[in-house]
Structures are given as C-alpha cells and as structure tokens.
Design a protein around this motif. Structure first.
Motif, PDB file in Angstrom:
ATOM      1  N   THR A  87      -2.524   4.961  -6.154  1.00  0.00           N
ATOM      2  CA  THR A  87      -3.390   5.710  -5.229  1.00  0.00           C
ATOM      3  C   THR A  87      -4.817   5.684  -5.772  1.00  0.00           C
ATOM      4  O   THR A  87      -5.037   5.998  -6.942  1.00  0.00           O
ATOM      5  N   PRO A  88      -5.805   5.258  -4.961  1.00  0.00           N
ATOM      6  CA  PRO A  88      -7.176   5.211  -5.464  1.00  0.00           C
ATOM      7  C   PRO A  88      -7.724   6.607  -5.698  1.00  0.00           C
ATOM      8  O   PRO A  88      -7.342   7.561  -5.027  1.00  0.00           O
TER       9      PRO A  88
ATOM     10  N   ALA B  33       0.858  -1.182   0.000  1.00  0.00           N
ATOM     11  CA  ALA B  33       0.000   0.000   0.000  1.00  0.00           C
ATOM     12  C   ALA B  33       0.895   1.234   0.000  1.00  0.00           C
ATOM     13  O   ALA B  33       1.618   1.469   0.959  1.00  0.00           O
TER      14      ALA B  33
ATOM     15  N   LEU C  97      -8.859  -5.016  -0.074  1.00  0.00           N
ATOM     16  CA  LEU C  97      -9.715  -5.582  -1.115  1.00  0.00           C
ATOM     17  C   LEU C  97      -8.895  -6.296  -2.184  1.00  0.00           C
ATOM     18  O   LEU C  97      -9.333  -7.311  -2.735  1.00  0.00           O
ATOM     19  N   THR C  98      -7.707  -5.780  -2.487  1.00  0.00           N
ATOM     20  CA  THR C  98      -6.817  -6.467  -3.421  1.00  0.00           C
ATOM     21  C   THR C  98      -6.375  -7.812  -2.860  1.00  0.00           C
ATOM     22  O   THR C  98      -6.347  -8.823  -3.580  1.00  0.00           O
TER      23      THR C  98
ATOM     24  N   HIS D  68      -8.207  -0.297  -0.044  1.00  0.00           N
ATOM     25  CA  HIS D  68      -7.944  -0.797  -1.394  1.00  0.00           C
ATOM     26  C   HIS D  68      -6.965  -1.968  -1.357  1.00  0.00           C
ATOM     27  O   HIS D  68      -7.131  -2.957  -2.076  1.00  0.00           O
TER      28      HIS D  68
ATOM     29  N   ASN E  82      -8.394   4.996   2.864  1.00  0.00           N
ATOM     30  CA  ASN E  82      -8.915   4.486   1.595  1.00  0.00           C
ATOM     31  C   ASN E  82      -7.895   3.615   0.879  1.00  0.00           C
ATOM     32  O   ASN E  82      -8.243   2.608   0.263  1.00  0.00           O
ATOM     33  N   THR E  83      -6.626   3.992   0.939  1.00  0.00           N
ATOM     34  CA  THR E  83      -5.576   3.196   0.314  1.00  0.00           C
ATOM     35  C   THR E  83      -5.421   1.857   1.014  1.00  0.00           C
ATOM     36  O   THR E  83      -5.244   0.824   0.361  1.00  0.00           O
TER      37      THR E  83
ATOM     38  N   LEU F 221       0.171  -1.204  -5.596  1.00  0.00           N
ATOM     39  CA  LEU F 221      -1.075  -0.464  -5.794  1.00  0.00           C
ATOM     40  C   LEU F 221      -0.792   0.977  -6.161  1.00  0.00           C
ATOM     41  O   LEU F 221       0.176   1.563  -5.717  1.00  0.00           O
TER      42      LEU F 221
END
Length: 197
Positions: A195-196, A135, A150-151, A147, A143-144, A193
């Motif tokens: 950044t969302p 991350a 969830l990944t 994410h 939020n990251t 990842l």
C-alpha cells in the motif's frame, strides 16, 4: 551589442541530439499510450472510474481513453471478483486485445478470490489470464491503482516483459504451439505491491 561569434543553430553543436535506440523509443511510446479496456466487475470498478476522473488525472500518463472495444486496447484492469460464468468472457476479451498486452489485477477479489472462498468465484484471475501487476486492497484506492500503473510502466520501460517472453521461448515469428506438442503460453512474472504511503 553584437555577439562575438554568430550563433548558427544546430551546426554549432558537436553531436546529434536526435539519436537513440529504436527499442527505447518503442518502449517510451508503449508506456505513454496504453489504452485500458473497460472491464469493471464489482466495487473496485468504482475506484477505477475515480482514477480516470479529474482529481487523479490518469490522462497525464496518456491513458485517459478507456476503450469499449478490446481490439483497441492493450491493458486490461480486472477490477473486482471474477465469477465462473464471467471467466470465459474475460478470456475472450483478453484474446481479442492487441499485442503487446498487459493485465493488472485490481483488488483482493481479483487477485485471490478475497472473502469469496466458494465454488462460484475464481480464486485468482491468474488462473485465466497472465497477470503482470497485482494491486492490493479491498477496494484499492485510486492511488494504489496509479502505483500499479506506474509499476507496469517501469516494467515496460526496462524491457523486463520482453526479456521474460524471450526467456520463455516466445520470440517473434516462432509459433511454439505448432512446433512443440503440449506447449502452453507461460504466465507472467507478477509484481505484488504494498500500500503506498
């Protein structure tokens, strides 16, 4: 007004609704019951704590229980920089965690040493434990981290982790450390990842 045909419940269905592969059920249950170990090391730990708060509600993924005992947890979120003195402790906590276990490297300091390019800080936690998901950020937002979680859930759902372990020869019931001289545990295939938005 009576029905033309009486409804007889499950007998009227032409197939069974309760069938499925056991592997899919096991993957689903692993995804929905990950219990993270409390392993906050620096400023990223504040963001990890915020992720467990009411605003981000990590409990909707079945992860609201941050365990203080490594024997009751199966996910390690390394949040922050890892010093050389903390590295053996981190490895000991990882070794005591229940199988199967996963690791998320949270933040640039845990992933690559960050701005601390010196002898006292480990230049990437993947030198100590196998990392499944990275991350990014300094510090990454909740939020990251969501994410990244969830990944990891998607990797568990698709069985990618099991395929990786099978491909590396670490199948169940085989102790390669005893059979193959010089064998070491292979590292995970990491996911980087963005950044969302």
């Amino acid at each position: 007004m009576p029905f033309a045909e009486p409804w007889n419940g499950l007998e009227s269905l032409s197939h069974n609704l309760l069938t499925g592969k056991l592997e899919d059920f096991v993957r689903w249950s692993r995804r929905r019951s990950m219990w993270p170990a409390t392993f906050g090391l620096a400023c990223c730990a504040i963001e990890m704590m915020a992720t467990g708060g009411a605003e981000y509600d990590i409990s909707r993924f079945g992860m609201e229980v941050f365990r203080a005992s490594p024997r009751q947890s199966d996910l390690m979120i390394v949040a922050g920089r890892v010093s050389q003195k903390m590295a053996p402790v981190l490895r000991q906590v990882y070794d005591q965690m229940a199988e199967p276990k996963w690791v998320i490297s949270m933040g640039v300091c845990a992933s690559s040493g960050g701005m601390f390019n010196n002898y006292a800080i480990v230049q990437g936690v993947d030198e100590i434990v196998p990392v499944d998901v990275y991350a990014p950020g300094c510090p990454p937002s909740p939020n990251t981290l969501l994410h990244a979680i969830l990944t990891l859930h998607e990797k568990v759902r698709t069985g990618e982790i099991l395929r990786r372990r099978a491909a590396s020869g670490t199948g169940a019931g085989v102790d390669l450390a005893a059979e193959v001289p010089g064998w070491t545990q292979p590292l995970a295939t990491p996911v980087h990842l963005g950044t969302p938005s």
